[in-house]
Design a protein around this motif. Structure first.
Motif, PDB file in Angstrom:
ATOM      1  N   GLN A  33       4.785  13.769  15.332  1.00  0.00           N
ATOM      2  CA  GLN A  33       4.661  13.199  13.983  1.00  0.00           C
ATOM      3  C   GLN A  33       3.461  12.255  13.946  1.00  0.00           C
ATOM      4  N   LEU A  34       2.800  12.207  12.809  1.00  0.00           N
ATOM      5  CA  LEU A  34       1.704  11.269  12.594  1.00  0.00           C
ATOM      6  C   LEU A  34       1.851  10.685  11.199  1.00  0.00           C
ATOM      7  N   ASP A  35       2.029   9.359  11.128  1.00  0.00           N
ATOM      8  CA  ASP A  35       2.126   8.637   9.865  1.00  0.00           C
ATOM      9  C   ASP A  35       0.877   7.780   9.697  1.00  0.00           C
ATOM     10  N   ALA A  36       0.423   7.611   8.451  1.00  0.00           N
ATOM     11  CA  ALA A  36      -0.745   6.771   8.169  1.00  0.00           C
ATOM     12  C   ALA A  36      -0.468   5.928   6.932  1.00  0.00           C
ATOM     13  N   GLU A  37      -1.067   4.715   6.910  1.00  0.00           N
ATOM     14  CA  GLU A  37      -0.903   3.781   5.789  1.00  0.00           C
ATOM     15  C   GLU A  37      -2.243   3.146   5.446  1.00  0.00           C
ATOM     16  N   GLY A  82       0.797  -1.220   0.000  1.00  0.00           N
ATOM     17  CA  GLY A  82       0.000   0.000   0.000  1.00  0.00           C
ATOM     18  C   GLY A  82       0.826   1.264   0.000  1.00  0.00           C
ATOM     19  N   TYR A  83       0.136   2.328   0.384  1.00  0.00           N
ATOM     20  CA  TYR A  83       0.683   3.683   0.353  1.00  0.00           C
ATOM     21  C   TYR A  83       0.700   4.246   1.767  1.00  0.00           C
ATOM     22  N   GLY A  84       1.769   4.972   2.101  1.00  0.00           N
ATOM     23  CA  GLY A  84       1.870   5.626   3.399  1.00  0.00           C
ATOM     24  C   GLY A  84       2.337   7.050   3.244  1.00  0.00           C
ATOM     25  N   SER A  85       1.998   7.877   4.227  1.00  0.00           N
ATOM     26  CA  SER A  85       2.400   9.279   4.179  1.00  0.00           C
ATOM     27  C   SER A  85       2.485   9.841   5.588  1.00  0.00           C
ATOM     28  N   ARG A  86       3.350  10.822   5.762  1.00  0.00           N
ATOM     29  CA  ARG A  86       3.425  11.553   7.027  1.00  0.00           C
ATOM     30  C   ARG A  86       2.398  12.674   6.938  1.00  0.00           C
ATOM     31  N   LEU A  87       1.358  12.596   7.786  1.00  0.00           N
ATOM     32  CA  LEU A  87       0.290  13.581   7.763  1.00  0.00           C
ATOM     33  C   LEU A  87       0.624  14.815   8.588  1.00  0.00           C
TER      34      LEU A  87
END
Length: 188
Positions: free
Chosen positions: A126-130, A114-119
């Motif tokens: 820091q908040l990362d989501a995938e 999948g795809y992940g990004s630092r929001l």
């Protein structure tokens, strides 16, 4: 001139916890976790191993109690993330396996991409989501009084959603919370 932050090629953290209670009942719980990250030029690899064991007093049919193992679970996961080089956007490949002697699923394995990004990226937060599709297979305990511990294999597609929130409270203290949801047809 700005000084570039040094990226360490390896990061590791380990946790070990034990709780023991005695008195009217006896209970012991042991938990361990190893979390290792490897930073390469375009790749970040993450490896996680956890284990949990619990023993506690169990009441028998005749009213007596015995101290028995009531939980034993082992979990491992591997994630490789390819960095696009655009503000912490990345593609990931994730795999995990769990062995749970007392859970409703004795063993289960997941694989997803999948795809992940630092929001959110601030100085201390820091908040990362995938998000991404995947595949899951597991051995579920089928509750049957005639066939105890009869296992049924379940498998199918799933959707994995995960996030990591990190807050650097002081230079020596960090709060980190991880969450992942793996939703499939059989576990909704």
């Amino acid at each position: 001139s700005a000084v570039a932050e040094e990226v360490k090629p390896w990061e590791a953290s380990a946790e070990l916890g034990m709780v023991s209670a005695s008195g009217n009942t006896e209970a012991t719980s042991l938990q361990a976790k190893l979390d290792v990250k490897q930073h390469l030029e375009k790749w970040t690899n993450s490896y996680v191993l956890t284990g949990l064991m619990n023993k506690s007093d169990v009441e028998n049919d005749d009213g007596s109690t015995t101290n028995e193992k009531t939980a034993e679970k082992y979990f491992g996961s591997v994630k490789s993330a390819y960095d696009f080089g655009r503000e912490a956007d990345y593609l990931f490949l994730f795999a995990s396996h769990a062995d749970d002697k007392f859970g409703s699923y004795r063993r289960y394995t997941t694989v997803s991409i999948g795809y992940g990004s630092r929001l959110i990226e601030r100085e201390t937060v820091q908040l990362d989501a995938e998000i991404g599709p995947g595949y899951v297979t597991g051995e579920k305990v089928f509750e049957d009084p005639i066939l105890p511990d009869y296992l049924v294999t379940e498998e199918g597609s799933m959707l994995r959603v995960a996030g990591v929130f990190a807050w650097q409270i002081t230079s020596n203290a960090e709060f980190k919370q991880s969450i992942s949801i793996e939703s499939a047809e059989d576990n909704r």
